[in-house]
Design a protein around this motif. Structure first.
Motif, PDB file in Angstrom:
ATOM      1  N   TYR A  60       0.822  -1.215   0.000  1.00 50.75           N
ATOM      2  CA  TYR A  60       0.000   0.000   0.000  1.00 50.75           C
ATOM      3  C   TYR A  60       0.858   1.268   0.000  1.00 50.75           C
ATOM      4  O   TYR A  60       0.593   2.222   0.719  1.00 50.75           O
ATOM      5  CB  TYR A  60      -0.972   0.014   1.180  1.00 50.75           C
ATOM      6  N   GLY A  61       1.924   1.260  -0.807  1.00 45.38           N
ATOM      7  CA  GLY A  61       2.769   2.435  -0.962  1.00 45.38           C
ATOM      8  C   GLY A  61       3.785   2.665   0.128  1.00 45.38           C
ATOM      9  O   GLY A  61       4.548   3.622   0.077  1.00 45.38           O
ATOM     10  N   GLU A  62       3.829   1.795   1.119  1.00 47.92           N
ATOM     11  CA  GLU A  62       4.784   1.915   2.222  1.00 47.92           C
ATOM     12  C   GLU A  62       5.788   0.762   2.171  1.00 47.92           C
ATOM     13  O   GLU A  62       5.420  -0.377   1.881  1.00 47.92           O
ATOM     14  CB  GLU A  62       4.062   1.877   3.569  1.00 47.92           C
ATOM     15  N   VAL A  63       7.054   1.060   2.472  1.00 43.52           N
ATOM     16  CA  VAL A  63       8.069   0.005   2.545  1.00 43.52           C
ATOM     17  C   VAL A  63       7.881  -0.729   3.858  1.00 43.52           C
ATOM     18  O   VAL A  63       8.028  -0.151   4.939  1.00 43.52           O
ATOM     19  CB  VAL A  63       9.490   0.586   2.437  1.00 43.52           C
ATOM     20  N   GLU A  64       7.529  -2.008   3.759  1.00 40.97           N
ATOM     21  CA  GLU A  64       7.272  -2.830   4.938  1.00 40.97           C
ATOM     22  C   GLU A  64       8.519  -3.615   5.356  1.00 40.97           C
ATOM     23  O   GLU A  64       8.666  -3.976   6.514  1.00 40.97           O
ATOM     24  CB  GLU A  64       6.129  -3.792   4.636  1.00 40.97           C
ATOM     25  N   LEU A  65       9.405  -3.871   4.409  1.00 39.38           N
ATOM     26  CA  LEU A  65      10.578  -4.688   4.661  1.00 39.38           C
ATOM     27  C   LEU A  65      11.672  -4.260   3.692  1.00 39.38           C
ATOM     28  O   LEU A  65      11.388  -3.960   2.532  1.00 39.38           O
ATOM     29  CB  LEU A  65      10.235  -6.169   4.429  1.00 39.38           C
ATOM     30  N   GLU A  66      12.922  -4.201   4.189  1.00 39.02           N
ATOM     31  CA  GLU A  66      14.052  -3.849   3.333  1.00 39.02           C
ATOM     32  C   GLU A  66      15.174  -4.844   3.557  1.00 39.02           C
ATOM     33  O   GLU A  66      15.497  -5.182   4.698  1.00 39.02           O
ATOM     34  CB  GLU A  66      14.555  -2.442   3.661  1.00 39.02           C
ATOM     35  N   HIS A  67      15.753  -5.314   2.465  1.00 39.17           N
ATOM     36  CA  HIS A  67      16.963  -6.133   2.508  1.00 39.17           C
ATOM     37  C   HIS A  67      18.045  -5.368   1.773  1.00 39.17           C
ATOM     38  O   HIS A  67      17.803  -4.819   0.694  1.00 39.17           O
ATOM     39  CB  HIS A  67      16.758  -7.463   1.779  1.00 39.17           C
TER      40      HIS A  67
END
Length: 98
Positions: A57-64
């Protein structure tokens, strides 16, 4: 984190449990406009995954984020969750977690 990022490639999902993530089902950038969830990936000069965002929904929920050693094996991985907590994993020259 809000996602106003530009990515080199877009994917629907990933497969497996090993790192770096094995992203599958490529998406055209225009296909992300009508999706609730997708993965955006940036590649390094060698074409390897350098950063992956799971966008919901347009938000970064997880980053690797990934770093590689001279022989191309995974050297480290940083995983940031939606609470902004970071876990760093280290790997040996063969790409095995240490």
């Amino acid at each position: 984190m809000s996602s106003n990022e530009q990515y080199d490639k877009y994917f629907l999902t990933y497969t497996g449990i090993t790192l770096p993530l094995q992203l599958v089902n490529p998406l055209d950038p225009s296909e992300t406009q009508n999706r609730n969830t997708y993965f955006g990936a940036n590649l390094d000069a060698e074409g390897r995954l350098e950063r992956v965002h799971k966008v919901v929904y347009g938000e970064v929920e997880l980053e690797h984020r990934y770093g590689y050693n001279a022989n191309g094996a995974l050297q480290w991985a940083e995983i940031r969750d939606d609470d902004d907590e970071v876990q760093r994993l280290e790997f040996n020259n063969a790409g095995q977690r240490i």
